[in-house]
Design a protein around this motif. Structure first.
Motif, PDB file in Angstrom:
ATOM      1  N   UNK A  92       0.611  -1.215   0.047  1.00  5.70           N
ATOM      2  CA  UNK A  92       0.005   0.091   0.015  1.00  5.70           C
ATOM      3  C   UNK A  92       0.968   1.276   0.054  1.00  5.70           C
ATOM      4  N   UNK A  93       0.384   2.351  -0.444  1.00  2.34           N
ATOM      5  CA  UNK A  93       1.008   3.659  -0.517  1.00  2.34           C
ATOM      6  C   UNK A  93       0.408   4.453   0.527  1.00  2.34           C
ATOM      7  N   UNK A  94       0.666   5.233   1.401  1.00  2.21           N
ATOM      8  CA  UNK A  94       0.270   5.627   2.441  1.00  2.21           C
ATOM      9  C   UNK A  94       0.067   7.397   2.353  1.00  2.21           C
ATOM     10  N   UNK A  95       1.246   7.436   1.617  1.00  2.00           N
ATOM     11  CA  UNK A  95       1.362   9.390   1.513  1.00  2.00           C
ATOM     12  C   UNK A  95       2.021   9.361   0.238  1.00  2.00           C
ATOM     13  N   UNK A  96       1.908  10.657  -0.234  1.00  2.00           N
ATOM     14  CA  UNK A  96       2.777  10.853  -1.392  1.00  2.00           C
ATOM     15  C   UNK A  96       2.858  12.441  -1.460  1.00  2.00           C
ATOM     16  N   UNK A  97       3.851  13.175  -2.350  1.00  2.00           N
ATOM     17  CA  UNK A  97       4.009  14.649  -2.429  1.00  2.00           C
ATOM     18  C   UNK A  97       4.602  14.647  -3.933  1.00  2.00           C
ATOM     19  N   UNK A  98       4.331  15.809  -4.465  1.00  2.00           N
ATOM     20  CA  UNK A  98       5.047  16.159  -5.788  1.00  2.00           C
ATOM     21  C   UNK A  98       6.237  16.839  -5.463  1.00  2.00           C
ATOM     22  N   UNK A  99       7.174  16.686  -6.412  1.00  2.00           N
ATOM     23  CA  UNK A  99       8.533  17.403  -6.406  1.00  2.00           C
ATOM     24  C   UNK A  99       8.435  18.802  -7.305  1.00  2.00           C
ATOM     25  N   UNK A 100       8.812  19.685  -6.970  1.00  7.68           N
ATOM     26  CA  UNK A 100       8.571  20.877  -7.921  1.00  7.68           C
ATOM     27  C   UNK A 100       9.585  20.710  -8.957  1.00  7.68           C
ATOM     28  N   UNK A 101       9.322  21.177 -10.023  1.00  4.34           N
ATOM     29  CA  UNK A 101      10.035  20.949 -11.482  1.00  4.34           C
ATOM     30  C   UNK A 101      11.289  21.451 -11.581  1.00  4.34           C
ATOM     31  N   UNK A 102      12.178  20.844 -11.983  1.00  2.00           N
ATOM     32  CA  UNK A 102      13.566  21.217 -12.142  1.00  2.00           C
ATOM     33  C   UNK A 102      14.349  20.978 -10.647  1.00  2.00           C
ATOM     34  N   UNK A 103      13.684  20.433  -9.644  1.00  2.00           N
ATOM     35  CA  UNK A 103      14.520  20.321  -8.403  1.00  2.00           C
ATOM     36  C   UNK A 103      15.299  19.017  -8.412  1.00  2.00           C
ATOM     37  N   UNK A 104      14.806  18.077  -9.222  1.00  2.00           N
ATOM     38  CA  UNK A 104      15.771  16.676  -9.553  1.00  2.00           C
ATOM     39  C   UNK A 104      16.617  16.955 -10.304  1.00  2.00           C
ATOM     40  N   UNK A 105      17.980  16.305 -10.010  1.00  2.00           N
ATOM     41  CA  UNK A 105      19.083  15.894 -10.887  1.00  2.00           C
ATOM     42  C   UNK A 105      18.882  15.647 -12.150  1.00  2.00           C
TER      43      UNK A 105
END
Length: 538
Positions: free
Chosen positions: A1-14
């Motif tokens: 199961x997945x209990x929580x999620x969150x979006x990462x702002x664009x351009x933040x990931x390498x």
């Protein structure tokens, strides 16, 4: 199961994530193990050499046995073995009469071995292995004539083959892309997942159709990290621990353990977090490891100073004061953490039950909203934590609490009865709600509002559905609903940069993304507002 999620702002990931270095302790352990293996191998080799030096019971030396078992490489070697056997026969025939029977058996055995070995050489010679490749070529040619009706054309390379669309020169010039590379258009989602007894933080990548050149959307797990316990909350943050100023791509994870782990999302195959806020002390962890206690609850005295004493159920990172993180816990407290010093600067005790949710006000970054199992939602200014907080009763255990994007003095709370209520802080503590909405028949587990369309609210529930509401004039109306086939839904959220995309996850352990612009009702009422974020047209 997945209990929580969150979006990462664009351009933040390498674009090119790095790989974790193996810890020095692990390298030393592996080197020590390799040395032990080498010593044991050398010891066995010395014992074997000593055994080979002695003669066997049949009067044949181990060297002769090795030769007769296949070390000889041609026929002359086998003839020499047979001659040695004949010499053994002549010598043993001169012995006493009572040894004749044993001698005859030994000689017969030696001759049989030599004869079998010589027969093996003859068989190999008959196979003609030196010409094996030539025969295989002839067989392929014969097969080509059989299945190709006698016509077979061979080309030395792709350049000469008229049926090959990809030429050799193209292969040389175009390098295959790295599977771990992230494109600028990729959207990233964090999902806290548990399968049986194993928990992970997964980094999902969403490739939108028409944006990356693909005809279809693509959603997959880029990489994940192993978590120590069942995850309950996740929050993205870009403040580096021990620095407070450096911008990084990190995630804070709250689990059933009292510690808050901070992981570097740009590091693949990491085996340990960047740091842990609170939690068990290193001495307690080592002591538990020695005693073999892998999952037992540790004594509170083994916790670090300022730590929560129970599970961390909610997290909220302050985007204005980047070194500040709020955490809500089952120990009934809310803590304000200074990420730079890795310490809890404040502990709030305004709730009487487990605290499920917390969120900083986007317009007033010192104001914090919290929701609890004591069936209340409260608002407190952390600059004056000793003053009484504003309190509202919500009728049941709080599931989610967020600020109204379009009206920052208002907030919304959902409870386990499926209700969603909106309150206005300007009306004071215990004031009536602005509106009350029976969003779902079962618990409304998640709330989210779109930054690009301030009057759009999405709700999700354990009834396996997501609903989209229009909050114009404080009178919510249902626009559409969707069943993403992820089981009972525990978390949902609008993308912060592409507000027509909603991510949802639940009991089936997978993430789904809903494009609300595909809904006629949304396109009719909010199409012009949302289409300005439409990335395909750009």
């Amino acid at each position: 199961m997945i209990s929580s999620l969150a979006w990462v702002p664009p351009g933040a990931a390498s674009a090119s994530p790095k790989y974790a270095d193996v810890p020095e302790e692990e390298l030393e352990r592996l080197a020590h193990r390799a040395r032990d293996v080498a010593r044991r191998r050398d010891s066995r080799r010395r014992d074997s050499d000593a055994s080979d030096a002695s003669e066997d019971e049949d009067g044949m030396t181990d060297d002769d046995s090795d030769a007769s078992s296949g070390d000889a490489s041609d026929e002359s070697d086998w003839e020499e073995v047979e001659a040695d056997a004949e010499e053994d026969l002549d010598e043993m025939a001169a012995d006493e009469e009572d040894a004749k029977e044993t001698t005859t058996k030994a000689v017969a055995k030696a001759k049989a071995v030599a004869k079998a070995a010589k027969g093996m050489v003859d068989d190999l010679a008959e196979l003609n292995m030196d010409a094996y490749d030539d025969e295989e070529e002839d067989e392929r040619a014969a097969a080509g004539r059989l299945f190709g009706s006698g016509r077979m054309t061979h080309y030395d390379g792709n350049e000469d083959d008229p049926y090959m669309t990809i030429k050799d020169s193209d292969d040389d010039e175009d390098e295959m892309p790295d599977d771990m590379t992230m494109a600028e258009t990729d959207l990233v989602i964090l999902a806290a997942r548990t399968d049986e007894d194993v928990s992970h933080l997964e980094v999902w990548v969403y490739e939108e159709a028409g944006v990356t050149g693909n005809a279809e959307t693509n959603l997959y797990v880029h990489h994940d990290v192993l978590l120590p316990a069942f995850p309950l909350s996740v929050a993205w943050m870009n403040c580096a621990p021990k620095s407070g100023t450096n911008e990084v791509n990190c995630a804070a994870i709250g689990t059933m353990y009292p510690g808050i782990e901070i992981w570097d999302l740009d590091c693949v195959d990491a085996v340990e977090p960047v740091t842990t806020l609170g939690g068990y002390s290193d001495e307690a962890i080592k002591a538990a490891s020695k005693k073999g206690k892998k999952g037992g609850k540790k004594e509170s005295k083994a916790l670090k100073g300022g730590s929560h004493e129970d599970a961390v159920m909610g997290l909220s990172w302050n985007r204005e004061f980047r070194n500040v993180l709020a955490s809500a816990s089952a120990d009934t407290t809310v803590k304000i953490w200074d990420i730079a010093t890795e310490t809890a600067s404040q502990t709030l005790n305004h709730h009487k039950g487990k605290v499920q949710a917390c969120e900083w006000n986007p317009a007033e970054p010192t104001v914090l909203l919290t929701g609890s199992y004591d069936k209340t939602a409260q608002v407190v200014d952390v600059r004056a934590p000793d003053n009484a907080s504003l309190t509202w009763k919500v009728g049941a255990d709080v599931e989610s609490a967020i600020w109204h994007v379009g009206s920052p003095t208002q907030f919304l709370v959902s409870n386990e009865d499926g209700l969603v209520m909106c309150f206005d802080t300007r009306m004071g503590s215990k004031s009536d709600c602005v509106f009350k909405l029976q969003a779902h028949d079962k618990a409304t587990t998640g709330l989210s509002m779109a930054s690009g369309a301030p009057n759009l609210l999405t709700t999700c529930s354990t009834d396996k559905s997501i609903k989209l509401w229009d909050l114009n004039d404080g009178k919510p109306s249902l626009l559409c609903q969707h069943s993403p086939q992820v089981g009972a839904i525990f978390a949902c959220g609008f993308s912060p940069s592409v507000p027509y995309l909603i991510a949802a996850a639940g009991s089936k352990g997978t993430v789904a993304v809903w494009d609300i612009l595909s809904e006629a009702a949304v396109k009719q009422t909010h199409g012009k507002t949302l289409e300005q974020y439409y990335r395909v047209s750009k």
